[in-house]
Write a protein that holds these residues in place. Structure first.
Motif, PDB file in Angstrom:
ATOM      1  N   ASN A  46      -2.671  50.724  38.637  1.00 20.70           N
ATOM      2  CA  ASN A  46      -1.174  50.709  38.169  1.00 20.70           C
ATOM      3  C   ASN A  46      -0.391  49.603  38.361  1.00 20.70           C
ATOM      4  O   ASN A  46       0.812  49.711  38.467  1.00 20.70           O
ATOM      5  CB  ASN A  46      -0.491  52.245  38.709  1.00 20.70           C
ATOM      6  N   ARG A  65       5.432  58.710  32.071  1.00 21.20           N
ATOM      7  CA  ARG A  65       4.398  59.480  32.906  1.00 21.20           C
ATOM      8  C   ARG A  65       3.280  59.577  32.311  1.00 21.20           C
ATOM      9  O   ARG A  65       2.101  59.211  32.974  1.00 21.20           O
ATOM     10  CB  ARG A  65       5.175  60.620  33.581  1.00 21.20           C
ATOM     11  N   LEU A  98      -0.718  57.565  33.338  1.00 16.35           N
ATOM     12  CA  LEU A  98      -2.093  58.338  33.605  1.00 16.35           C
ATOM     13  C   LEU A  98      -3.315  57.944  32.950  1.00 16.35           C
ATOM     14  O   LEU A  98      -4.324  58.242  33.497  1.00 16.35           O
ATOM     15  CB  LEU A  98      -1.687  59.945  33.607  1.00 16.35           C
ATOM     16  N   ASN A  99      -3.090  57.500  31.835  1.00 13.04           N
ATOM     17  CA  ASN A  99      -4.031  56.960  31.004  1.00 13.04           C
ATOM     18  C   ASN A  99      -4.366  55.557  31.264  1.00 13.04           C
ATOM     19  O   ASN A  99      -3.601  54.435  30.766  1.00 13.04           O
ATOM     20  CB  ASN A  99      -3.773  56.938  29.426  1.00 13.04           C
ATOM     21  N   THR A 100      -5.385  55.074  31.986  1.00 11.80           N
ATOM     22  CA  THR A 100      -5.489  53.681  32.525  1.00 11.80           C
ATOM     23  C   THR A 100      -6.737  53.187  31.772  1.00 11.80           C
ATOM     24  O   THR A 100      -7.123  52.004  32.083  1.00 11.80           O
ATOM     25  CB  THR A 100      -5.917  53.872  34.172  1.00 11.80           C
TER      26      THR A 100
END
Length: 321
Positions: free
Chosen positions: A68, A43, A47-49
């Motif tokens: 994502n 998870r 969140l770190n894209t």
């Protein structure tokens, strides 16, 4: 790449079943406790894209987030997942020994979310802003589709929105992907079809029907209940949908779909951008992943990236992004 081992290949009877029904499974991949542990570690990485290939996408709307997509290209667990022999051996039993993974996507369903419309996907032009095919089979095949491997990262019972299939519907396309769907945000979670709340991320998939008066035979539908850590294999041209999330639990349902093709199929043959559901992002950093065999065609490009120490194999004849 090491020669494929036959340990997880489908039996001839299973291959026959797949060609008859358009799907097979579910199969065990992770124990539920193992999958839950993997999910907890995954998870924060999702969140770190910053390293995501579409992290700089623009115009993203609705529930679909291009940032994502294809996270197997920057997250080690997902990179290893799409290449697991439990998956690849079975897919190669269907497609042949030379197989690439061209896409992966997350499919979350939150408490109270509507079910997904009945639909089929052939060349994936139906959601592309340019309406150009995203995949193209050789020899002008009438239609081809892709093999989807859908893994239950959380439990997927009926009440949380598990998949539904209509067996044997993968050989006839009921939809015309060159038609246009109109995005309507107000329709999300607000539309009933045959007495069930269904939608398609703000679109109405019925707009693509070849025959506007046709309706799928839902009496033939089967629900694919899956425990956490299992996966199922199906043709994208199979009529498939999902149940609504009843909201009886506060747990989301999360599926992860990886899509596979033989290396003879062209991927994004006419596009420099990925355009879907109102979002767009450059394909400059995109690359396919060779998961089995070799590529003797050389018309697709492959990633040369190393993901946290895990390096994808690169085919000698093909290009590299």
């Amino acid at each position: 790449m090491a020669e494929q081992q036959p340990g997880f290949s489908l039996t001839p009877e299973q291959v026959e079943q797949f060609h008859r029904d358009g799907f097979i499974g579910p199969f065990d991949l992770y124990e539920p406790e193992e999958m839950e542990q993997n999910l907890r570690a995954l998870r924060p990485k999702l969140l770190n894209t910053k390293r995501a290939v579409y992290g700089q996408g623009k115009g993203i709307s609705g529930v679909t987030n291009l940032a994502n997509y294809d996270r197997h290209l920057d997250v080690e667990f997902l990179a290893r997942h799409i290449a697991r022999p439990e998956i690849v051996d079975r897919v190669a039993s269907i497609l042949g020994p030379d197989v690439l993974c061209w896409r992966s996507e997350f499919f979350p369903k939150y408490p109270g979310d509507e079910g997904t419309d009945w639909h089929q996907a052939d060349n994936f032009a139906n959601v592309a802003g340019s309406k150009q095919p995203q995949i193209e089979w050789p020899n002008d095949a009438e239609f081809g589709g892709t093999i989807t491997v859908w893994t239950a990262f959380t439990p997927a019972p009926v009440e949380m929105g598990c998949l539904q299939f209509i067996p044997g519907t993968h050989d006839v396309m009921n939809y015309d992907e060159s038609k246009t769907m109109v995005y309507d945000q107000s329709s999300i979670n607000a539309t009933e079809k045959a007495g069930v709340r269904r939608g398609f991320f703000g679109y109405d998939y019925r707009a693509l029907q070849k025959d506007p008066g046709w309706a799928p035979d839902e009496s033939a539908a089967v629900s694919q209940v899956m425990r956490q850590g299992q996966f199922i294999i199906f043709w994208s041209t199979l009529m498939h949908a999902s149940h609504p999330h009843s909201g009886l639990t506060d747990q989301m349902r999360l599926g992860y779909a990886a899509r596979y093709l033989p290396t003879s199929v062209r991927v994004y043959p006419y596009s420099d951008e990925l355009e879907e559901f109102g979002g767009s992002a450059s394909l400059e950093q995109f690359g396919n992943v060779l998961v089995s065999g070799t590529d003797t065609f050389g018309h697709n490009r492959y990633t040369a990236e190393t993901v946290d120490g895990f390096r994808f194999p690169v085919p000698a004849p093909g290009g590299v992004s």
